[in-house]
Enzyme design. Structure first.
Site, short mmCIF file in Angstrom:
data_model
loop_
_atom_site.label_atom_id
_atom_site.label_comp_id
_atom_site.label_asym_id
_atom_site.label_seq_id
_atom_site.Cartn_x
_atom_site.Cartn_y
_atom_site.Cartn_z
N GLU A 1 0.84 -1.20 0.00
CA GLU A 1 0.00 0.00 0.00
C GLU A 1 0.87 1.25 0.00
O GLU A 1 0.55 2.24 -0.64
CB GLU A 1 -0.90 0.01 1.25
CG GLU A 1 -1.97 1.10 1.22
CD GLU A 1 -1.52 2.45 1.74
OE1 GLU A 1 -2.21 3.45 1.49
OE2 GLU A 1 -0.45 2.53 2.38
N HIS B 1 4.45 7.09 9.72
CA HIS B 1 5.64 7.12 8.85
C HIS B 1 6.91 7.60 9.56
O HIS B 1 7.85 8.04 8.90
CB HIS B 1 5.40 7.98 7.58
CG HIS B 1 4.34 7.44 6.68
ND1 HIS B 1 4.11 7.95 5.42
CD2 HIS B 1 3.46 6.42 6.83
CE1 HIS B 1 3.13 7.27 4.84
NE2 HIS B 1 2.70 6.35 5.69
ZN ZN Z 1 -1.49 2.74 5.83
#
Ligand code: ZN
Length: 487
Positions: free
Chosen positions: A351, A450
């Site tokens: 993804e 992230h």
């Molecule tokens: Zn994600």
């Protein structure tokens, strides 16, 4: 999370901006649409959904699976040995639950982070023979600088218009910093996805925009709300019509420093980024079926994405979504229950930097799209769930009102119309499959997303259980509801 540029931004924006937030209570819907008959489920069906909800609220299965994914396997970037180990692990665990498991092959990018350092070697007021360290991290997919690095002046812009206004003359040969701020106030007020969508455009498209004007590298202010000088990675997208230049995200603190110093005079940076892009690697979506008793050919997908960025351990993004899907299968086994339609647990691959898994699945199964009854994806962490969102018409939500009444007992009775409900199921949604996602409290999600701090401790076990209960109850309801969904 989420999200691969336009898909991600659109998804999030849709999720948070789409109109039609309305209560799941029948009385309210009747007011709005007097012609709609309130739906009632058979008492046995209501009792089954409640059993699933309660079993998920009490189970520690999802938590222990998430702990294994994050702490024993670790970060799971596409193409990495950890991603491959995670595929085998999740497949094995789902086989243990009695599911029919297939690994569906997809080719994924294989990008490997290298050295990433930067320091300022010239700026106003600098003490002799010193430098200032700049904390940054390469964006996924970035090309490298030469091993010894590059040295160039820094220009700071707040948006694409300011870049264009500078023109080639003042950008060529420079390192460009896109200093777009993450709007924390927006996030704090319940619109974290929109705040992210606004900031992330520069991560995705900044490098090519700067390269078109002759820049030698591009930096972006981290797209997220964290303090503590943490850089946020994420994928970039090189345009075909621009040279590929190295790109990295700096921390918000270092972006502020660069903005301050460049107002006072010339700032020069030495930048070393040595990531490598290896040949595409073979990887897999894990696809596991619990066959339906009455309509085994009809499929309800429950999913999260197994790949993660490499800096943290992929807890909130998106180990949490994967284990919510696994928990759905586990409660069914624990309770000895089978849905009428087939429940298909999917752990998606890639993804984060390509969407090869979601796209590949839709392509490989395109002749069976009509049999895909619904698809659920959880990919916004594991904060307290408030309900669920659904694509399609209000009739879909009307059909699920009795479920919302049940979920209201755990504070998750809200329903909301949203055209997109997850990037991996986006291609299915575009092909007409109704899509769903839990609505989650994501006010702090983009602080960790992230970054190196996407670790297991960011998940509250009780809130993970609440999410599992929403996902499992929704999945079972969709898989066993007598009516078909309008599409
Ligand atoms: Zn994600």
């Amino acid at each position: 999370m989420r999200k691969y540029f336009s898909v991600s931004i659109a998804t999030l924006t849709a999720l948070f901006l789409s109109g039609g937030v309305f209560s799941g209570r029948p009385a309210r819907a009747q007011l709005a649409r007097p012609q709609t008959q309130p739906i009632q489920y058979a008492p046995e069906f209501v009792a089954e959904i409640k059993k699933i909800q309660q079993a998920a609220l009490a189970s520690d299965y999802a938590w222990s699976q998430l702990a294994h994914l994050c702490n024993n396997i670790g970060p799971r970037l596409s193409g990495s040995p950890q991603a491959q180990t995670a595929v085998q692990y999740v497949a094995e665990q789902l086989r243990k639950l009695g599911l029919e498991v297939k690994l569906e092959k997809v080719m994924v990018p294989h990008w490997v982070r290298g050295q990433e350092t930067a320091e300022l070697i010239q700026f106003a007021g600098m003490a002799p023979h010193t430098t200032q360290k700049i904390v940054l991290t390469a964006l996924g997919g970035s090309v490298a600088t030469p091993a010894e690095g590059i040295t160039a002046g820094v220009v700071v812009v707040n948006n694409f218009d300011e870049l264009q206004a500078l023109g080639r003359e003042r950008v060529a040969g420079k390192i460009v910093l896109f200093n777009a701020k993450f709007d924390q106030q927006l996030a704090d007020n319940g619109f974290p996805g929109q705040a992210y969508g606004q900031a992330v455009a520069y991560r995705g498209g900044g490098a090519s925009a700067a390269a078109r004007l002759g820049a030698v590298a591009a930096l972006n202010r981290s797209a997220g709300g964290a303090d503590y000088r943490l850089p946020h990675t994420g994928a970039l997208r090189y345009a075909d019509d621009a040279p590929k230049i190295p790109a990295a995200a700096v921390t918000t603190e270092d972006a502020d420093l660069l903005a301050h110093l460049t107002q006072q005079g010339e700032v020069r940076m030495h930048l070393v980024l040595t990531p490598q892009t290896l040949p595409d690697a073979e990887s897999y979506n894990v696809v596991a079926d619990l066959k339906g008793t009455e309509h085994p050919e009809q499929i309800v997908i429950v999913s999260g994405h197994l790949d993660s960025w490499d800096l943290g351990r992929g807890a909130i993004d998106d180990g949490a979504g994967v284990v919510m899907a696994m928990q759905t299968a586990q409660v069914m086994k624990e309770l000895g229950m089978r849905p009428k339609r087939t429940l298909r647990i999917i752990a998606w691959m890639n993804e984060e930097n390509g969407l090869a898994g979601g796209r590949g699945y839709a392509e490989a199964h395109k002749s069976e799209i009509a049999n895909h009854f619904a698809a659920i994806e959880a990919d916004l962490g594991a904060g307290h769930p408030l309900g669920f969102s659904a694509s399609g018409t209000r009739e879909v939500l009307n059909l699920l009102q009795p479920l919302s009444v049940i979920l209201q007992s755990q504070g998750a009775g809200v329903t909301r119309a949203a055209e997109e409900n997850g990037s991996d199921i986006g291609p299915l949604g575009a092909a007409g499959v109704p899509t769903f996602a839990p609505i989650q409290d994501a006010r702090t999600y983009f602080n960790y997303h992230h970054t190196a701090a996407d670790t297991l401790d960011k998940i509250n076990p009780k809130e993970l259980q609440e999410n599992c209960a929403v996902v499992a109850s929704l999945a079972y309801t969709l898989a066993s509801v007598p009516q078909s969904l309008p599409r």
